[in-house]
Design a protein around this motif. Structure first.
Motif, mmCIF file in Angstrom:
data_model
loop_
_atom_site.group_PDB
_atom_site.id
_atom_site.type_symbol
_atom_site.label_atom_id
_atom_site.label_comp_id
_atom_site.label_asym_id
_atom_site.label_seq_id
_atom_site.Cartn_x
_atom_site.Cartn_y
_atom_site.Cartn_z
ATOM 1 N N THR B 92 0.826 -1.210 0.000
ATOM 2 C CA THR B 92 0.000 0.000 0.000
ATOM 3 C C THR B 92 0.865 1.267 0.000
ATOM 4 N N THR B 93 1.985 1.240 0.739
ATOM 5 C CA THR B 93 2.844 2.436 0.732
ATOM 6 C C THR B 93 3.569 2.573 -0.613
ATOM 7 N N GLY B 94 3.851 1.435 -1.245
ATOM 8 C CA GLY B 94 4.528 1.458 -2.557
ATOM 9 C C GLY B 94 3.757 2.277 -3.590
ATOM 10 N N PRO B 95 2.493 1.940 -3.850
ATOM 11 C CA PRO B 95 1.726 2.721 -4.819
ATOM 12 C C PRO B 95 1.579 4.202 -4.445
ATOM 13 N N VAL B 104 2.271 6.887 -11.920
ATOM 14 C CA VAL B 104 1.208 5.867 -11.847
ATOM 15 C C VAL B 104 1.280 5.180 -10.485
ATOM 16 N N TYR B 105 0.138 4.622 -10.064
ATOM 17 C CA TYR B 105 0.124 3.919 -8.781
ATOM 18 C C TYR B 105 0.770 2.539 -8.881
ATOM 19 N N TRP B 106 0.605 1.936 -10.045
ATOM 20 C CA TRP B 106 1.023 0.536 -10.153
ATOM 21 C C TRP B 106 1.641 0.267 -11.519
ATOM 22 N N ALA B 107 2.655 -0.582 -11.540
ATOM 23 C CA ALA B 107 3.215 -1.038 -12.824
ATOM 24 C C ALA B 107 3.354 -2.547 -12.712
ATOM 25 N N TRP B 108 2.957 -3.269 -13.738
ATOM 26 C CA TRP B 108 3.012 -4.732 -13.666
ATOM 27 C C TRP B 108 4.424 -5.207 -13.984
ATOM 28 N N ASP B 109 5.403 -4.719 -13.225
ATOM 29 C CA ASP B 109 6.777 -5.196 -13.457
ATOM 30 C C ASP B 109 7.048 -6.400 -12.533
ATOM 31 N N ALA B 110 8.229 -6.981 -12.703
ATOM 32 C CA ALA B 110 8.518 -8.237 -11.990
ATOM 33 C C ALA B 110 8.480 -8.066 -10.467
ATOM 34 N N ARG B 111 9.003 -6.945 -9.956
ATOM 35 C CA ARG B 111 9.057 -6.769 -8.502
ATOM 36 C C ARG B 111 7.655 -6.616 -7.908
ATOM 37 N N LEU B 112 6.867 -5.745 -8.500
ATOM 38 C CA LEU B 112 5.536 -5.483 -7.941
ATOM 39 C C LEU B 112 4.627 -6.707 -8.082
ATOM 40 N N THR B 113 4.707 -7.337 -9.261
ATOM 41 C CA THR B 113 3.851 -8.506 -9.490
ATOM 42 C C THR B 113 4.253 -9.659 -8.573
ATOM 43 N N SER B 114 5.560 -9.903 -8.436
ATOM 44 C CA SER B 114 5.988 -11.027 -7.587
ATOM 45 C C SER B 114 5.650 -10.751 -6.116
ATOM 46 N N THR B 115 5.712 -9.482 -5.692
ATOM 47 C CA THR B 115 5.334 -9.155 -4.303
ATOM 48 C C THR B 115 3.840 -9.402 -4.093
ATOM 49 N N GLN B 166 10.465 -1.201 -13.363
ATOM 50 C CA GLN B 166 10.207 0.198 -13.008
ATOM 51 C C GLN B 166 10.726 0.450 -11.593
ATOM 52 N N HIS B 167 10.605 -0.576 -10.757
ATOM 53 C CA HIS B 167 11.042 -0.486 -9.366
ATOM 54 C C HIS B 167 12.563 -0.341 -9.312
ATOM 55 N N PRO B 168 13.081 0.536 -8.407
ATOM 56 C CA PRO B 168 14.537 0.702 -8.342
ATOM 57 C C PRO B 168 15.266 -0.557 -7.886
ATOM 58 N N LYS B 169 16.585 -0.569 -8.150
ATOM 59 C CA LYS B 169 17.433 -1.698 -7.742
ATOM 60 C C LYS B 169 17.549 -1.738 -6.208
ATOM 61 N N PRO B 170 18.015 -2.875 -5.648
ATOM 62 C CA PRO B 170 18.090 -2.983 -4.174
ATOM 63 C C PRO B 170 18.986 -1.914 -3.548
ATOM 64 N N VAL B 171 18.561 -1.442 -2.367
ATOM 65 C CA VAL B 171 19.363 -0.478 -1.605
ATOM 66 C C VAL B 171 20.277 -1.227 -0.643
ATOM 67 N N ILE B 172 19.729 -2.306 -0.063
ATOM 68 C CA ILE B 172 20.529 -3.135 0.847
ATOM 69 C C ILE B 172 21.130 -4.280 0.026
ATOM 70 N N MET B 173 22.419 -4.483 0.190
ATOM 71 C CA MET B 173 23.158 -5.515 -0.545
ATOM 72 C C MET B 173 23.010 -5.300 -2.065
ATOM 73 N N GLY B 174 22.918 -4.046 -2.456
ATOM 74 C CA GLY B 174 22.764 -3.728 -3.874
ATOM 75 C C GLY B 174 24.110 -3.596 -4.560
ATOM 76 N N ASP B 175 24.097 -3.052 -5.799
ATOM 77 C CA ASP B 175 25.346 -2.868 -6.544
ATOM 78 C C ASP B 175 26.114 -1.673 -5.975
ATOM 79 N N ALA B 176 27.335 -1.481 -6.517
ATOM 80 C CA ALA B 176 28.192 -0.410 -6.004
ATOM 81 C C ALA B 176 27.560 0.970 -6.173
#
Lengths: 56, 230
Positions: B92-95, B104-115, B166-176
């Motif tokens: 709910t906080t994501g959208p 937009v409130y929602w995008a059917w990308d892999a992160r949002l859909t898998s969550t 659309q969702h950003p890359k990980p913040v924790i244990m993410g890339d450099a």
């Protein structure tokens, strides 16, 4: 990106949603807890009346 | 409530207040997104303990399948329920955060859909037992579903790396090049993570005690049934 004046609305909305969900869950747990305690108390009283030990 | 639970609640309350202060007042606004980026602290802060809750379901379900001890079924169920609440917070906080930043409130990308799929699996996991009458089958089926659900967590986490999202890359244990660099932003994030982890532990202990009371109630009801014949 929308204008920054609108941002506060979304920020407040998000934090409100967090607290609504956490509070609702805590309330459900508390209500469930109270109901269970009341029922246990009631059953224990009825068992005592029958002269039965309530220990497991 | 035991003294341990009271102390745990007090600690959780203090850390939660600190997390709020850091997230809303001390951490600087994001250069690009402004104040709305502050949603991030509680958005991410709630999903990590959520993942922890789902991993506990995995652990508890395996323990149940090995030992057939019902306590592991109860402990897993409580953890799954709390994980579901935390996952609902993220969904709910994501959208609400997405609208001003993505448009937009929602995008059917892999992160949002898998969550969303993860949320559905655990929604089914928590409610499944209401639909299975056979008491010996109920915890077994729940354990299998719990394991399947928990095994989805690494996929949800990795989805932003495997797919273009659309969702950003990980913040924790993410890339450099990912992550946050401002120390106060980091403090806000870690305080929020700590607060939600403590909240998870507190609610889990409460939930398990409730499950044990429920079991006791069942035993008492059985004895009353035999005595009063109702």
């Amino acid at each position: 990106m929308e204008s920054s004046s609108n941002h506060m609305f979304y920020l407040v909305a998000a934090y409100t949603l967090v607290w609504i969900m956490v509070s609702a869950y805590v309330l459900i747990l508390s209500k469930r807890n109270q109901e269970l305690k009341d029922q246990v108390k009631d059953f224990e009283t009825r068992l005592r009346k029958q002269g039965v030990s309530i220990e497991d | 409530m035991s003294l341990k639970d009271k102390l745990l609640f007090a600690l959780m309350f203090v850390v939660m207040q600190l997390a709020l202060v850091w997230a809303l007042a001390i951490a600087p606004p994001d250069k690009l997104q402004g104040d709305v980026q502050r949603i991030f602290y509680f958005h991410l802060g709630s999903i990590w303990p959520g993942f922890l809750a789902f991993f506990y379901v995995l652990y508890g379900s395996i323990r149940y399948l090995v030992s057939r001890d019902l306590i592991w079924d109860r402990k897993s169920l409580v953890s799954g329920e709390i994980g579901l609440v935390f996952c609902s917070i993220v969904l709910t906080t994501g959208p609400v955060w997405a609208k001003p930043t993505w448009g937009v409130y929602w995008a059917w990308d892999a992160r949002l859909t898998s969550t969303l799929v993860l949320w559905l699996v655990f929604f089914f996991y928590v409610n499944l037992r209401n639909y299975i009458d056979d008491e010996s089958k109920r915890p077994r089926v729940s354990a299998v579903l719990g394991i399947v659900g928990a095994l989805m967590v690494p996929f949800v986490y990795m989805s932003t790396r495997i797919f273009e999202t659309q969702h950003p890359k990980p913040v924790i244990m993410g890339d450099a090049d990912s992550g946050i660099r401002d120390p106060n932003m980091n403090i806000a994030l870690y305080l929020s993570l700590a607060a939600f982890t403590l909240l998870y532990i507190y609610l889990w202990r409460l939930g398990v005690q409730q499950m044990l009371t429920k079991d006791r109630l069942k035993k008492l009801r059985g004895r009353l049934l035999r005595l009063e014949g109702f």
